[in-house]
Design a protein around this motif. Structure first.
Motif, PDB file in Angstrom:
ATOM      1  N   ALA E 251       4.689  66.514 119.121  1.00 56.48           N
ATOM      2  CA  ALA E 251       5.378  66.708 117.990  1.00 56.48           C
ATOM      3  C   ALA E 251       5.084  65.703 116.565  1.00 56.48           C
ATOM      4  N   TRP E 252       5.297  66.317 115.463  1.00 58.91           N
ATOM      5  CA  TRP E 252       5.189  65.508 114.287  1.00 58.91           C
ATOM      6  C   TRP E 252       6.523  65.330 113.800  1.00 58.91           C
ATOM      7  N   ILE E 253       6.972  64.142 113.269  1.00 58.32           N
ATOM      8  CA  ILE E 253       8.347  63.875 112.532  1.00 58.32           C
ATOM      9  C   ILE E 253       7.844  63.591 111.014  1.00 58.32           C
ATOM     10  N   GLN E 254       8.366  64.226 109.888  1.00 61.13           N
ATOM     11  CA  GLN E 254       7.792  64.100 108.683  1.00 61.13           C
ATOM     12  C   GLN E 254       8.766  63.035 108.060  1.00 61.13           C
ATOM     13  N   CYS E 255       8.256  62.559 106.864  1.00 62.66           N
ATOM     14  CA  CYS E 255       9.232  61.726 106.030  1.00 62.66           C
ATOM     15  C   CYS E 255       9.454  60.629 106.624  1.00 62.66           C
ATOM     16  N   SER E 337       9.836  57.823 133.200  1.00 58.81           N
ATOM     17  CA  SER E 337       8.644  58.805 132.976  1.00 58.81           C
ATOM     18  C   SER E 337       8.225  58.479 131.556  1.00 58.81           C
ATOM     19  N   ASN E 338       6.843  59.107 131.350  1.00 61.28           N
ATOM     20  CA  ASN E 338       6.351  58.837 129.909  1.00 61.28           C
ATOM     21  C   ASN E 338       6.612  59.963 129.059  1.00 61.28           C
ATOM     22  N   VAL E 339       7.564  61.019 129.467  1.00 59.07           N
ATOM     23  CA  VAL E 339       7.709  62.173 128.826  1.00 59.07           C
ATOM     24  C   VAL E 339       8.652  61.821 127.438  1.00 59.07           C
ATOM     25  N   LEU E 340       8.403  62.521 126.323  1.00 55.81           N
ATOM     26  CA  LEU E 340       9.113  61.944 124.925  1.00 55.81           C
ATOM     27  C   LEU E 340      10.179  63.196 124.757  1.00 55.81           C
ATOM     28  N   SER E 341      11.645  63.027 124.718  1.00 52.83           N
ATOM     29  CA  SER E 341      12.240  64.030 124.769  1.00 52.83           C
ATOM     30  C   SER E 341      13.070  63.838 123.232  1.00 52.83           C
ATOM     31  N   ILE E 342      12.925  65.079 122.377  1.00 53.46           N
ATOM     32  CA  ILE E 342      13.463  64.838 121.135  1.00 53.46           C
ATOM     33  C   ILE E 342      14.716  66.068 121.244  1.00 53.46           C
ATOM     34  N   SER E 350      25.403  75.419 115.146  1.00 52.03           N
ATOM     35  CA  SER E 350      25.847  74.357 115.692  1.00 52.03           C
ATOM     36  C   SER E 350      25.417  74.116 117.177  1.00 52.03           C
ATOM     37  N   GLU E 351      24.102  73.603 117.521  1.00 50.59           N
ATOM     38  CA  GLU E 351      23.808  73.615 118.823  1.00 50.59           C
ATOM     39  C   GLU E 351      22.808  72.326 118.843  1.00 50.59           C
ATOM     40  N   LEU E 352      22.738  71.711 120.046  1.00 49.62           N
ATOM     41  CA  LEU E 352      21.532  70.616 120.424  1.00 49.62           C
ATOM     42  C   LEU E 352      20.767  71.344 121.168  1.00 49.62           C
ATOM     43  N   VAL E 353      19.360  71.240 120.833  1.00 48.58           N
ATOM     44  CA  VAL E 353      18.253  71.819 121.472  1.00 48.58           C
ATOM     45  C   VAL E 353      17.515  70.715 121.974  1.00 48.58           C
ATOM     46  N   THR E 354      17.101  70.426 123.020  1.00 45.30           N
ATOM     47  CA  THR E 354      16.263  69.281 123.503  1.00 45.30           C
ATOM     48  C   THR E 354      15.015  69.795 124.025  1.00 45.30           C
ATOM     49  N   GLU E 355      13.846  69.118 123.591  1.00 51.36           N
ATOM     50  CA  GLU E 355      12.589  69.557 123.901  1.00 51.36           C
ATOM     51  C   GLU E 355      11.619  68.642 124.390  1.00 51.36           C
ATOM     52  N   GLU E 356      10.609  68.553 125.185  1.00 49.38           N
ATOM     53  CA  GLU E 356       9.843  67.107 125.494  1.00 49.38           C
ATOM     54  C   GLU E 356       8.573  67.439 125.098  1.00 49.38           C
ATOM     55  N   PHE E 357       8.052  66.318 124.868  1.00 45.00           N
ATOM     56  CA  PHE E 357       6.620  66.121 124.256  1.00 45.00           C
ATOM     57  C   PHE E 357       5.781  65.072 125.042  1.00 45.00           C
ATOM     58  N   ASP E 358       4.505  65.220 124.847  1.00 39.53           N
ATOM     59  CA  ASP E 358       3.581  64.383 125.135  1.00 39.53           C
ATOM     60  C   ASP E 358       3.206  63.232 124.464  1.00 39.53           C
ATOM     61  N   ILE E 359       2.991  63.544 122.915  1.00 39.37           N
ATOM     62  CA  ILE E 359       2.907  62.778 122.050  1.00 39.37           C
ATOM     63  C   ILE E 359       3.854  62.912 120.899  1.00 39.37           C
ATOM     64  N   VAL E 360       4.223  61.780 119.900  1.00 38.46           N
ATOM     65  CA  VAL E 360       5.106  62.144 118.925  1.00 38.46           C
ATOM     66  C   VAL E 360       4.146  61.343 117.603  1.00 38.46           C
TER      67      VAL E 360
END
Lengths: 193, 146, 244, 222, 1017
Positions: E251-255, E337-342, E350-360
């Motif tokens: 995942a990339w997070i901008q700004c 665990s070394n999984v990163l969840s965003i 209006s809902e919270l979606v959570t996904e897991e990533f290996d690298i951010v």
């Protein structure tokens, strides 16, 4: 309520002489100064896992990370560093448990429990046996969450654990301890009612 | 033929593969000494004649090294080279020389270790294939040269 | 959410709800700086309740849907935990907007539990949400103190003073313990005693909880706070210590 | 141009096997343009032949030469100094070149290196397609400039056969049906009526049916 | 004119420019100035030059690694050009004023003498802890492994970590270690200074919610670039930092650090992060695995550059990069665990979606480094509130202090092409402080006349370097020299120790003369870096430089066969033998020269054309300014104010007045171009003037195309059908001219991306977002009660424009997104218009009755006009009609036809400030050519033998730059000025009629002969 006092003083600009503080800071100070001789041997073999809730009103909204560090120092001193697991996220970025803002009295019980699901998952993820909730609203809410999560953890006040680790916790002051700690380190067992 | 030391000619484009060979040098990576590198301005400059003459003169293997697709300094040099190499492979099969003696690789300038890996793989492959059939029974048995 | 289009025409309605709140808050609480990035909604545990989230709430205010945002029960589901301000790139103070949305509810229509607790606190100077009067409080404290001094002799000279002038710390006490679980007050006393802290409760303003703030009733909130602080200053305490 | 394609190598090897000294002659006209017999192809073939024989332990000497053209006697004369010290000649020119060399040098065998194919045009770099069969009586004027004889598998001269499906010939989906092309062309030119005009049966004598042909210009010929 | 040696004597101070900062911008400025005949001092505080770009793996939009395009830049910049390069040097003090500065420079001790050090690496191998070449492989360190061939090609000693310097001194074969190196402080005087100090990277460790500090798999974009890079710490394998596993979801997070007001972020937008995030995602999928899922969390996708929008579309459709329009709250790592969840909130519910990533990957923005801020303040340069150098729209690279200029990131955050444009612009402005350049730098006169070697039997000199133990340690150089000695035609064969030091070069030079050698073979390092040095040596020895062959027995033999010295020696013998056989076939090549016509043709009289013309005219060049309208001014005529409030009309009037009265500029209006022939230095362009179309031909040496582009006026949303609807440009005039009407306005709606980012105009017009914000703020200044709605797809107020976007929101403008497939609907309603659209957050329709509807219509190419121009100048165009430059990233101003340059909106849509910067840059590029009296053409060009050519058109079709053509005599002709020297035509020619000089067939055959000679003989 720490925040309500601090915010109230500012909002209504009430002039006051005394300084508003939170007791965690002093618990830590007293332990560091040796005035409170806590020790975690009671948990050496029990190996009960503890986690701690960072109350929004006190940490994110008032004193920030420093007080969170004090809180952790206190908890680790009383339960043993190896038995402490932090929730993630934590400190100033912690999730709110859903107890504050009058939610407990608001009557929206299902919404409150839905709100608290994230907090429950956080606690379950740590696999802790006990969650120390040092703020009344958090304590009530997390205690209720425990109930709807088939008692996956016990919710306990901070002062209870401090006294337990000081060995001065009497038999009748164990309302919120689980059975695994009911008989541990009892002070004056004979006075049990 | 375990002690057979093949001679392999490597035509390297001066932009990426030749730089990759230099990078392998900067990183002090070791690879067999059978590869003899000839610098060309672009892989597209390697003429079919150069490849055939190399085999005719006794090369056991030839490598044409170009830049990665899209990286070619002259836009299409590497693609034309690839087409030419596959055409020559068919011609060599007709002549009776194994097509895999001719190899096309694509490298970027930073791939020092990929160059070393490639050199080792090609040398092993040609060593297994043995000397080029053209060298087998020319007059003097080629004395061990590398 | 009704499907008919929101109509905007003619002069901009001046006294929108959001404009009123912007006048109250320091630099307008940045309330109209929102770039709809969704950071708040992504971290708010109340997202999804009542099909609402902080971003949508602010957006409705900005578009002048005043009657909707001052009627949605969602305002009672935001605990004001400020997790949205924590990451908002524009530092927008949504919790304050929610606070004033709560305030716009007629007082008697606000949730019974909160209203009841706040009125209880106003009933006497204890400011306790369970209505315990200063005398009840004093009686319970002294009773429990006596009982424990006997049962646990090591603490025979433990104190739980009330209105002790000149004490260094002024402690407040959540009402739940004295009213329902008196024994739970003892561990704190023991700790303070073990350390030898010079502390006191106040007969007035000892109630630690503040449901008047949750009710968004400013005068009540001011009254509760002022009572507690005046008492602390009156007793000359140096530190107002929250045991929450 | 006349297009050609190099013969398979084994066939060429067999031609030259009995000889030790070969003269390999390229042509710098049509076969160069269609990359079959130019100076480069001469070099490649020479090298290939040498390698093929070296594989069998036999060394063979190949002299490489490329004439401007092989269908004019004066250019063929340039071979004279080289003929004595070779045992055979292999020409990479089209059929005309091979025969001219054979005609000029009676006592030395001449072998073709390429198969002459057709008169064609280059569709794109590296692809040449048949356009004309030299039938001697061109009917392109009637079909809007597209030849049904060279480009219809059955040389039909009056409309497509039954096998023409959505514009393609029955023998293969990538071969256009020439009559589809003709129709599109005539439509574009607004000459649809030409399509109905019957083209009479063809007199194939002009196509060589009446024996090998010659063109004679009395103003030039002696 | 006294021929000035290219040494840097003090009296010539006013012809010298100091460039501070050796990153890409600084290098471009230094190169342009040096090639234009100025002396340059390039100062870099780091060990080697290259700056940020050298750490990047691949760069957008070309997605190739550009290592081979940038390293010639770097070594080129230190070659014979009059550039004095000082590494590890800082500026401590600046006095004086424009034309005469005195600057104090402080060089930190390197403890190594640059002239002696040959980067053999002995000291590095023995004392890795205290000798620096690669500052470290930890990918977290921003300055980790740079690139294999640093410039200067030398090491440095970290005295703090060195316990016994004497040991290091003993190890060094070249005696290059200087134990008592105190560093130097010197004063230089110069005529102008250019600040190219670049920018620092935002440190995200303060953002605890993203967990950069304690979660190893949360990396900054620069660290991710190092992980991707083949020369990076993971050697080009994409591995998760925590456990070196191959990641499946990234995942990339901008700004990060931009567009924010808290946690240390800056309020501006860093302009380049969206593009490099897209690039990293594409490269991840393209090179490391189609199956890797890539997701980018963003607020606005800002791909406003040339063809950047198409790059975005390719990322989405071709590579399946998933774009989520939400800024996540936190990156959470479950304990154990070394999984990163965003978790994120989708835009429309209006809902919270959570996904897991290996690298951010945190796309970190840029900030001005502390030391740069202090330096600028000491130099009295005015900074803006973000500590960047303050510049104006009409002087984009001039700082507040005359004579001191700025380029690149320190002016404002930007991407690499814009940095290079400003690099050249700064070079142009710097030279405006100085008299016209004197003689071009040293050329042939210093070399003795060339010996004619035609017909002489080859007499070859073989010189073997041992390069310290680099070669000597593995190969017995004496045996190799002796072996070479008895090869045929070798007259002299000697081992010369450190070949590239002054003494050995002198020894070789003398031997060439004394032994009357006519060929030289060097057994040494890679010709890529050494060839130029030895070619100059041959020139000094009176020998044609192309009678030289270099055998690379260091990088490709000794360094890589150290494990088998016996084989290494045999291979070295083969390579030397190949070189000896090949050098016999080398023929002397003369570098063709052409006389230079120093006049310049500028096509297009808009802001860009005039800026280029004025910049060149001020330098004394004669400029012909051709404009097809009958008045100068171009599109800028209908602009009144810039976003920052500067008066466009006034400045434009001044510029037009100056252009028309300048004695070096001949303005020709109402003129159309009809033909153009010739090559650099000898162009001839025909134009038709006025209604009677009188034909006239202009001779000139260089061409600048500043033909601009057309404002777009699509028939959408009732434009030109309802008086309430107008474009932003019309609105700019309306607001200025009738403020009282503005006072009466109640509701105003603006719609963005009208006629841009759509199938028939696929790219972003870049200027409309800032125009909308400008007009909104203007309206609210006059009428604070007006309610303004802006309907947008992506707000692209990049750089400092972001502050104005925030001001607009602050003043109550409401920005609402619309999807491209659900555009707003506009209907007339009396003198007003009803605009209906859906607010995506509420998912509910809104209808605004607007008094005025402002459409942001942007630019569109006039296809017919540019197509005609492209045909006249034989220039390629991009698919949407703009002129295509030679290299999208590293040569954004040069056009593929040498001597032609592009400036302004003819290159791509851009602001006035960016057009003027590119115009000044084009002027600088022109000066790099016209500074010389003759043009040197590279000798490595293809030559056709007319007799052999069968005119088969293969070369015409094969050449990537379509240079060959069949001439009147019926055979192929290749113009040496245009040939790029790739040799593809030579390889494809069926008649073997084409030879590429220096790489002729017989030379390559000779190498093969040399290699197999022993066998076949």
């Amino acid at each position: 309520m720490t925040f309500s006092v601090l915010a109230g003083l500012k909002k209504f600009n009430i002039d006051h002489k005394c300084e508003v503080k939170s007791i965690y800071e002093y618990y830590a100070k007293w332990i560091r100064e040796g005035k409170l001789k806590v020790n975690s041997d009671w948990n050496k073999d029990l190996k009960l896992k503890f986690t701690v809730q960072d109350p929004c009103q006190i940490i994110r909204k008032s004193y920030g990370d420093p007080i969170a560090e004090d809180l952790r120092f206190v908890v680790k001193s009383i339960v043993g560093e190896e038995n402490f697991i932090d929730m993630t996220p934590n400190r100033s970025n912690n999730f709110c448990c859903g107890g504050g803002g009058g939610f407990l009295q608001s009557g929206y019980v299902d919404a409150r429990r839905a709100y608290g699901k994230i907090k429950a998952d956080q606690i379950l993820a740590t696999g802790a046996d006990y969650c120390i909730a040092a703020c009344h609203n958090c304590h009530a809410q997390i205690h209720d969450l425990a109930e709807v999560n088939d008692h996956a953890w016990q919710t306990v006040h901070l002062w209870t654990m401090i006294c337990l680790s000081l060995g001065i916790l009497g038999p009748n002051e164990r309302e919120y301890l689980g059975d695994d700690l009911k008989e541990v380190n009892v002070f004056h067992p004979e006075t049990a009612l | 033929m375990e002690n057979f030391e093949p001679i392999i000619v490597a035509f390297c484009c001066q932009y990426c593969p030749y730089t990759a060979a230099d990078t392998a040098g900067t990183q002090r990576l070791c690879y067999p000494a059978n590869l003899k590198i000839i610098r060309v301005p672009c892989a597209g400059k390697v003429d079919a004649m150069h490849i055939l003459k190399a085999f005719e003169k006794g090369a056991d293997g030839v490598v044409v090294a170009a830049c990665l697709e899209g990286d070619c300094h002259f836009e299409t040099g590497n693609i034309k080279a690839a087409r030419r190499v596959s055409y020559i492979k068919k011609l060599m099969e007709e002549i009776g020389v194994e097509g895999e003696r001719l190899e096309m690789v694509m490298l970027s300038a930073g791939m020092g270790d990929r160059f070393a890996e490639m050199a080792t793989e090609v040398t092993e492959k040609i060593r297994k294939l043995g000397p080029s059939p053209i060298n087998l029974n020319t007059s003097s048995q080629k004395q061990e040269a590398c | 959410m009704s499907e008919d289009a929101i109509k905007i025409e003619g002069k901009k309605k001046k006294s929108l709800f959001i404009d009123k709140v912007r006048e109250i808050l320091p630099d307008g609480g940045n309330l109209n700086m929102c770039i709809t990035c969704g950071a708040c909604a992504s971290g708010c545990p109340a997202t999804g309740l009542e099909n609402m989230d902080p971003r949508k709430f602010l957006r409705m205010a900005a578009l002048g849907l005043d009657e909707e945002i001052t009627s949605t029960p969602w305002v009672w589901m935001c605990t004001g935990c400020q997790r949205c301000i924590y990451v908002c790139p524009m530092k927008i103070n949504i919790p304050e907007l929610v606070y004033y949305a709560r305030q716009s509810w007629p007082r008697e229509e606000r949730p019974k539990g909160i209203l009841g607790s706040c009125d209880m606190a106003l009933r006497n100077d204890s400011c306790s949400a369970m209505g315990a009067s200063p005398d009840d409080f004093q009686f319970v404290v002294e009773d429990v103190l006596e009982e424990y001094r006997e049962a646990q002799p090591e603490f025979k000279d433990m104190e739980a003073p009330i209105d002790k002038a000149g004490a260094e710390f002024f402690l407040n006490q959540n009402s739940r313990e004295p009213v329902t679980e008196p024994d739970e007050m003892v561990p704190l006393w023991k700790i303070l005693h073990t350390v030898g802290v010079d502390w006191t409760y106040g007969s007035k303003g000892w109630g630690g909880e503040n449901y008047c703030m949750f009710l968004a009733d400013d005068e009540a909130w001011e009254h509760v706070t002022r009572t507690a602080l005046n008492k602390a200053d009156e007793l000359g305490c140096k530190i107002f210590l929250n045991t929450e | 141009m006349i297009t050609a394609e190099r013969k398979p190598l084994e066939e060429l090897i067999e031609y030259v096997r009995p000889y030790d000294r070969i003269l390999l002659v390229g042509c710098n006209e049509c076969v160069t343009v269609c990359a079959a017999g130019g100076r480069k192809e001469v070099g490649l073939l020479a090298s290939a032949l040498k390698m093929a024989f070296a594989k069998e332990g036999k060394t063979i000497d190949i002299k490489e030469l490329t004439l401007e053209r092989q269908c004019d006697p004066e250019y063929i004369e340039e071979l004279v100094p080289h003929i004595e010290d070779v045992d055979a000649v292999m020409s990479m020119a089209c059929g005309c070149g091979v025969q001219e060399i054979a005609k000029r040098f009676k006592n030395i065998p001449v072998f073709p290196a390429v198969n002459t194919k057709f008169m064609g045009a280059s569709e794109q770099q590296g692809i040449w397609a048949e356009r004309c069969q030299g039938c001697g009586d061109c009917l392109l004027g009637l079909t809007g400039g597209i030849c049904p004889i060279a480009r219809c598998s059955k040389h039909l001269m009056n409309g497509p056969c039954g096998g023409s499906t959505n514009g393609k010939c029955e023998i293969s989906p990538d071969v256009d049906c020439v009559w589809q092309l003709i129709w599109d062309r005539l439509k574009a030119l607004g000459m649809e009526d030409r399509y109905e005009e019957i083209i009479p049966a063809k007199d194939w004598r002009t196509a060589g049916g009446g024996g090998p042909r010659k063109i004679i210009r009395e103003d030039l010929a002696e | 004119m006294k021929t000035v040696m290219n040494s840097h004597n003090e009296s010539q101070s006013n012809n010298k420019v100091l460039v501070i900062g050796g990153g890409l911008g600084g290098i471009r400025t230094a190169l342009d100035l040096a090639e234009a005949g100025r002396n340059v001092v390039l100062v870099e505080k780091d060990f080697s030059i290259g700056g940020l770009m050298t750490q990047l793996d691949r760069t957008f939009p070309t997605n190739n690694c550009d290592l081979c395009t940038i390293s010639p830049y770097l070594s080129e910049s230190v070659r014979q050009l009059p550039i004095e390069f000082l590494s590890m040097t800082r500026v401590t003090e600046v006095e004086g004023e424009a034309g005469d500065f005195t600057v104090t420079l402080n060089t930190a001790p390197r403890y190594i003498d640059l002239d002696k050090c040959t980067a053999c690496g002995d000291c590095y191998n023995k004392f890795p802890e205290c000798v620096r070449f690669t500052p470290g492989l930890d990918h977290r360190a921003p300055t980790c492994m740079r690139y294999p061939h640093a410039t200067p090609q030398a090491f440095s000693v970290d005295m703090a970590k060195c316990n016994d310097i004497q040991q290091v001194v003993d190890i060094c074969p070249a005696g290059a270690i200087v134990p008592d190196d105190k560093g130097t402080t010197q004063q230089i005087s110069c005529g102008a200074i250019v600040l190219a100090t670049g920018a620092g990277i935002f440190d995200p460790s303060g953002l605890d919610n993203f967990g950069y500090k304690n979660q190893p798999d949360v990396v900054t974009s620069l660290e991710y670039e190092r992980i991707l890079s083949a020369s990076g710490p993971t050697h080009g394998y994409l591995l998760r930092p925590s456990d070196n596993e191959k990641p499946k979801k990234i995942a990339w997070i901008q700004c990060i650090g931009s567009r924010g007001m808290q946690k240390g972020a800056s309020s501006y937008c860093s302009s380049a992060c969206c593009m490099f995030a897209l690039k990293e995602a594409i490269v991840t999928k393209e090179r490391f695995g189609e199956d890797i899922e890539t997701t980018i969390f963003f607020m606005d996708m800002r791909t406003f550059g040339k063809d950047y929008e198409c790059y975005l579309e390719r990322a989405k459709n071709e590579f399946g990069i998933r774009l989520v329009r939400c800024r996540p709250h936190s990156v959470i790592q479950r304990p154990g665990s070394n999984v990163l969840s965003i978790s994120f909130a989708p835009f429309d519910r209006s809902e919270l979606v959570t996904e897991e990533f290996d690298i951010v990957v945190l796309s970190t923005g840029f900030k001005v480094a502390e030391d740069v801020k202090k330096l600028a303040q000491d130099m009295g340069i005015e900074l803006n509130e973000h500590n960047f150098a303050k510049t104006s729209n009409f002087q984009p690279v001039s700082t507040s202090r005359p004579g001191i200029y700025v380029c690149g990131m320190f002016e404002s955050p930007k991407d690499i092409p814009e940095t290079l444009i400003q690099g050249s612009a700064a070079a142009c402005m710097a030279s405006s402080n100085m008299p016209a350049p004197e003689k071009a730098p040293a050329s042939e006169e210093d070399f003795p006349p060339e010996k004619d070697v035609t017909g002489q039997p080859p007499r070859i000199g073989v010189f073997i370097c041992d390069c310290g133990n680099n070669i000597g340690g593995v190969i017995d150089v004496e045996e190799l020299a002796e072996y070479a000695g008895n090869l045929s035609d070798v007259a002299v064969s000697k081992s010369v120790g450190q070949g590239c030091t002054q003494e050995s070069m002198k020894e070789i030079q003398d031997l060439i003369v004394s032994e009357d050698l006519n060929r030289v073979v060097i057994g040494g390092t890679s010709p890529r870096t050494e060839e130029l040095k030895f070619q100059d040596l041959l020139r000094r020895a009176g020998l044609n430089p192309y009678l030289l062959e270099i055998a690379n027995i260091r990088d490709q033999v000794a360094w890589v066969h150290g494990d088998n010295p016996e084989n290494a020696l045999k291979k070295a013998k083969s390579l030397i033998q190949m070189a000896v056989c090949a050098v016999k076939k080398n023929r002397p090549l003369i570098e063709q020269t052409l006389p230079m016509n120093k006049d310049v043709l500028v096509v297009g009289g808009g802001v860009s054309g005039m800026s280029s013309a004025l910049a060149l005219a001020d330098q004394g060049f004669k400029v012909f300014l051709v404009e097809k309208e009958d008045k100068l001014g171009g599109f800028a005529k209908n602009l009144r104010k810039t976003l920052e409030g500067e008066d466009v009309a006034g400045a434009l009037g001044e510029m037009i007045e100056k252009t028309q009265t300048h004695e070096n500029i001949e303005v020709i209006t109402g003129a159309n171009l009809v033909d153009h022939t010739g090559k650099t230095g000898m162009f001839r362009t025909g134009i038709q003037i006025g209604p009677e179309k009188s034909y006239r031909q202009i001779d000139h040496g260089a061409t600048i195309l500043a033909t601009g582009t057309q404002p777009n006026r699509p028939a959408e949303y009732l434009l030109d059908q309802h008086e309430a609807v107008m474009t932003q440009a019309d609105a700019g005039i309306f607001i200025e001219d009738s403020p009282e009407k503005v006072k009466a306005l109640e509701n105003i709606v603006m719609i963005q991306c009208v006629g841009s980012r759509c199938p028939d105009n696929p790219n972003c017009s870049r200027i409309c977002c800032q125009a909308a914000v400008k007009n909104a703020l203007h309206i609210l200044d006059i009428n604070p009660d007006a309610q303004i709605f802006v309907l947008y797809r992506d707000m692209r107020t990049y750089g400092f424009q972001e502050d104005y976007y925030r001001k607009a929101r602050e003043k109550g403008v409401i920005f609402i997104r619309y999807e491209v497939d659900a555009p707003p609907n506009v209907e007339a309603s009396g003198d007003k218009v009803n605009v209906t659209f859906v607010d995506p957050i509420l998912n509910r329709p809104l209808m605004v009755t607007a008094d005025k509807l402002l459409l942001s219509t942007g630019f569109k190419v006039d296809q017919k006009a540019t197509e005609r121009l492209a045909r006249i100048f034989k220039l390629p165009r991009t698919h949407d009609g703009y002129f295509l430059e030679e290299h999208v990233k590293l040569r954004p101003i040069d056009l593929p036809v040498p001597g032609c340059f592009v400036a302004g909106t003819a290159h791509s849509p851009r602001l006035i400030r960016e057009s003027i910067a590119q115009a000044q840059a084009a002027a600088s590029r022109v000066q790099t050519i016209l500074a010389k009296d003759v043009i040197h053409l590279s000798p490595v060009v293809a030559q056709v033998d007319g007799d052999k050519c069968a005119a088969c058109l293969v070369c015409v079709r094969a050449c990537p730059f379509n240079v060959p053509y069949i001439n009147a005599d019926g055979y192929s002709e290749i113009d040496p000025a245009k040939c790029h020297g790739c040799g593809i035509c030579a390889a494809e020619c069926p008649a073997k009629a084409i030879q590429l000089m220096k790489f002729e067939d017989d030379q390559i055959m000779a190498k093969l002969e040399g290699l197999f000679e022993r066998k076949v003989a």
